[in-house]
Design a protein around this motif. Structure first.
Motif, PDB file in Angstrom:
ATOM      1  N   ASN A 288      37.460  49.583  38.377  1.00 23.85           N
ATOM      2  CA  ASN A 288      36.377  49.996  37.484  1.00 23.85           C
ATOM      3  C   ASN A 288      35.297  48.941  37.362  1.00 23.85           C
ATOM      4  OD1 ASN A 288      37.599  52.451  36.923  1.00 23.85           O
ATOM      5  ND2 ASN A 288      38.716  51.646  35.148  1.00 23.85           N
ATOM      6  N   TYR A 289      35.722  47.665  37.254  1.00 21.18           N
ATOM      7  CA  TYR A 289      34.770  46.594  36.989  1.00 21.18           C
ATOM      8  C   TYR A 289      34.203  45.965  38.267  1.00 21.18           C
ATOM      9  CZ  TYR A 289      36.865  46.900  32.341  1.00 21.18           C
ATOM     10  OH  TYR A 289      37.324  47.348  31.128  1.00 21.18           O
ATOM     11  N   GLU A 290      35.043  45.875  39.305  1.00 24.83           N
ATOM     12  CA  GLU A 290      34.623  45.236  40.558  1.00 24.83           C
ATOM     13  C   GLU A 290      35.127  46.062  41.738  1.00 24.83           C
ATOM     14  OE1 GLU A 290      32.854  42.693  41.484  1.00 24.83           O
ATOM     15  OE2 GLU A 290      32.436  41.604  39.624  1.00 24.83           O
ATOM     16  N   ASP A 344      43.743  42.774  31.000  1.00 25.39           N
ATOM     17  CA  ASP A 344      42.366  42.275  31.136  1.00 25.39           C
ATOM     18  C   ASP A 344      42.341  40.823  31.617  1.00 25.39           C
ATOM     19  OD1 ASP A 344      41.037  44.667  30.199  1.00 25.39           O
ATOM     20  OD2 ASP A 344      41.789  44.160  28.219  1.00 25.39           O
ATOM     21  N   ILE A 345      43.293  40.026  31.135  1.00 29.05           N
ATOM     22  CA  ILE A 345      43.355  38.632  31.587  1.00 29.05           C
ATOM     23  C   ILE A 345      43.654  38.572  33.080  1.00 29.05           C
ATOM     24  CG2 ILE A 345      44.691  36.501  31.448  1.00 29.05           C
ATOM     25  CD1 ILE A 345      44.883  36.819  28.494  1.00 29.05           C
ATOM     26  N   CYS A 346      44.608  39.381  33.529  1.00 26.42           N
ATOM     27  CA  CYS A 346      44.955  39.394  34.954  1.00 26.42           C
ATOM     28  C   CYS A 346      43.758  39.844  35.795  1.00 26.42           C
ATOM     29  CB  CYS A 346      46.146  40.318  35.196  1.00 26.42           C
ATOM     30  SG  CYS A 346      47.707  39.740  34.482  1.00 26.42           S
ATOM     31  N   CYS A 347      43.051  40.837  35.292  1.00 31.49           N
ATOM     32  CA  CYS A 347      41.866  41.317  36.017  1.00 31.49           C
ATOM     33  C   CYS A 347      40.791  40.237  36.062  1.00 31.49           C
ATOM     34  CB  CYS A 347      41.339  42.572  35.328  1.00 31.49           C
ATOM     35  SG  CYS A 347      39.973  43.370  36.205  1.00 31.49           S
ATOM     36  N   ILE A 381      38.557  32.361  31.638  1.00 26.80           N
ATOM     37  CA  ILE A 381      39.424  33.512  31.908  1.00 26.80           C
ATOM     38  C   ILE A 381      39.519  34.403  30.674  1.00 26.80           C
ATOM     39  CG2 ILE A 381      41.805  34.208  32.361  1.00 26.80           C
ATOM     40  CD1 ILE A 381      42.066  31.770  34.175  1.00 26.80           C
ATOM     41  N   ILE A 382      39.749  33.786  29.512  1.00 28.36           N
ATOM     42  CA  ILE A 382      39.895  34.555  28.274  1.00 28.36           C
ATOM     43  C   ILE A 382      38.569  35.210  27.878  1.00 28.36           C
ATOM     44  CG2 ILE A 382      40.391  34.382  25.805  1.00 28.36           C
ATOM     45  CD1 ILE A 382      42.405  32.188  26.478  1.00 28.36           C
ATOM     46  N   THR A 383      37.463  34.467  28.029  1.00 32.12           N
ATOM     47  CA  THR A 383      36.145  35.011  27.688  1.00 32.12           C
ATOM     48  C   THR A 383      35.800  36.199  28.570  1.00 32.12           C
ATOM     49  OG1 THR A 383      35.362  32.846  26.935  1.00 32.12           O
ATOM     50  CG2 THR A 383      33.690  34.489  27.494  1.00 32.12           C
ATOM     51  N   GLN A 387      35.244  40.200  27.565  1.00 32.58           N
ATOM     52  CA  GLN A 387      34.061  40.956  27.944  1.00 32.58           C
ATOM     53  C   GLN A 387      34.458  42.251  28.648  1.00 32.58           C
ATOM     54  OE1 GLN A 387      31.974  38.086  30.332  1.00 32.58           O
ATOM     55  NE2 GLN A 387      31.074  37.026  28.575  1.00 32.58           N
ATOM     56  N   LEU A 388      35.500  42.188  29.464  1.00 36.18           N
ATOM     57  CA  LEU A 388      35.985  43.401  30.119  1.00 36.18           C
ATOM     58  C   LEU A 388      36.488  44.405  29.098  1.00 36.18           C
ATOM     59  CD1 LEU A 388      38.007  41.879  33.135  1.00 36.18           C
ATOM     60  CD2 LEU A 388      35.675  42.780  33.133  1.00 36.18           C
TER      61      LEU A 388
END
Length: 391
Positions: A288-290, A344-347, A381-383, A387-388
């Motif tokens: 979805n994001y990339e 989300d962190i893994c992504c 990574i967390i930021t 955002q995701l």
């Protein structure tokens, strides 16, 4: 410095309140728990629901849980035959074929204990903490009181010696004794009598957890989940909290496992709630994001099983140094959706190495994802993950 002091003051106010505001505490912890005055230790106890919301209820809850844990030790870590009558000891012996025999269960437990012991001995090998002695050993076990058995000694005693008989040229018979397992004479290097290493405490907690949860028992990797929890509790500068780190860590671990245990159950691997569902959620999120990045991995046949399995199952505890793991867990434990943020962190981890993935061949990308750069910027990574989630 002023902003830092303000942050510490806000945390202290939250933790000293008569009634803990979980919503506000979660917001603060998401930004990272202060590594001073035991604030992370206390915050984790609250976010993992070990401590009740009302502070006046803490003492009763802690006393009850700690007494219960003590009883677990006394009931589950005991050698068969140590507290039975003479007539019972005759009927129940190590060679008793009855499946209900205490000895039969004892030997089954030993098979599981050997794996727990192996994993705990090598827990965070670069960190001296787990190999050092705890200030609060379980004296009833280290001194073998009332039939209670030290698990480390129990493991060492299971490695029998093999005997080789030979004759020399003078006709003299000689017997050579060798251990059946172990290539090093230091394999069982331990502390002095009456002392107990921190890894032994972790071993005991995992053994008790496995006994209390026969449906899942012990699965490799649980030691990597319990390790950071126990480290955080045992290094609390408040001596009273540190003294009870074992019991407190055990219950925090139990509560945490109640939320992530599906990742450790093999029969659920292909279900939506199991590890398979979580891995595919990471790839869907990436698509979805990339989409270009996702397609690159698909073209190279790099499946999430090759790297995300460990990321998700162990909550990234093996991908980064311990201080960074603690920071990531601050964010995970504060997630109101309970570990959906891990996806989300893994992504975000994949996205932050986007340039390398688009340039590397199959071998290069496999190496990159299976050995994620330990020096990666955790805050980035967390930021990025936050955002995701907002998108």
């Amino acid at each position: 410095m002023e902003a830092h002091n303000k942050r510490l003051s806000d945390f202290e106010d939250l933790l000293n309140a008569d009634v803990i505001d979980y919503t506000e505490l979660s917001k603060k912890c998401f930004q990272g728990c202060p590594d001073v005055k035991g604030m992370r230790s206390l915050s984790w106890k609250l976010m993992l629901y070990y401590l009740p919301q009302k502070k006046t209820e803490w003492d009763d809850a802690l006393n009850k849980q700690r007494r219960a844990y003590k009883s677990f030790i006394e009931e589950m870590i005991i050698k068969p035959g140590s507290e039975v009558k003479m007539e019972d000891s005759v009927s129940d012996h190590p060679l008793n074929p009855n499946p209900d025999s205490q000895w039969s269960q004892y030997f089954k437990d030993n098979e599981m204990l050997l794996q727990i012991d192996k994993d705990c001995r090598r827990l965070y090998p670069d960190l001296v903490f787990f190999q050092s002695a705890t200030e609060y050993p379980c004296l009833r076990l280290t001194q073998s009181v009332n039939g209670l058995e030290n698990l480390r000694k129990r493991v060492e005693n299971t490695f029998l010696e093999s005997h080789t008989v030979s004759r020399d040229r003078h006709g003299i018979t000689k017997m050579h004794c060798t251990r059946r397992r172990g290539n090093s004479s230091n394999e069982f290097h331990t502390l002095g009598e009456g002392e107990e290493a921190h890894w032994e405490v972790v071993e005991r907690m995992l053994f008790i957890y496995a006994k209390l949860n026969p449906g899942i028992q012990y699965v490799q990797g649980m030691n990597e989940i319990l390790g950071p929890l126990y480290y955080t509790m045992a290094t609390d500068p408040n001596k009273e909290w540190a003294k009870h780190a074992e019991a407190d860590s055990f219950y925090c671990f139990t509560n945490l496992m109640a939320e992530i245990r599906d990742n450790f159950i093999k029969s659920l691997d292909d279900s939506l709630c199991g590890i398979g569902g979580n891995m595919h959620a990471v790839m869907r999120s990436l698509q979805n994001y990339e989409p270009r990045l996702h397609q690159r991995l698909m073209n190279q046949s790099i499946k999430p099983e090759f790297f995300a399995f460990r990321w998700i199952t162990l909550l990234l505890s093996q991908e980064f140094q311990l201080p960074d793991v603690l920071r990531i867990w601050d964010a995970l434990f504060s997630d109101k959706h309970r570990f959906r943020f891990l996806v989300d962190i893994c992504c975000s981890m994949i996205i932050l190495v986007r340039k390398d993935i688009l340039q590397n061949d199959f071998a290069g990308n496999m190496k990159l994802l299976q050995n994620y750069p330990p020096t990666a910027d955790i805050e980035s990574i967390i930021t990025t993950a936050a955002q995701l989630r907002q998108q």
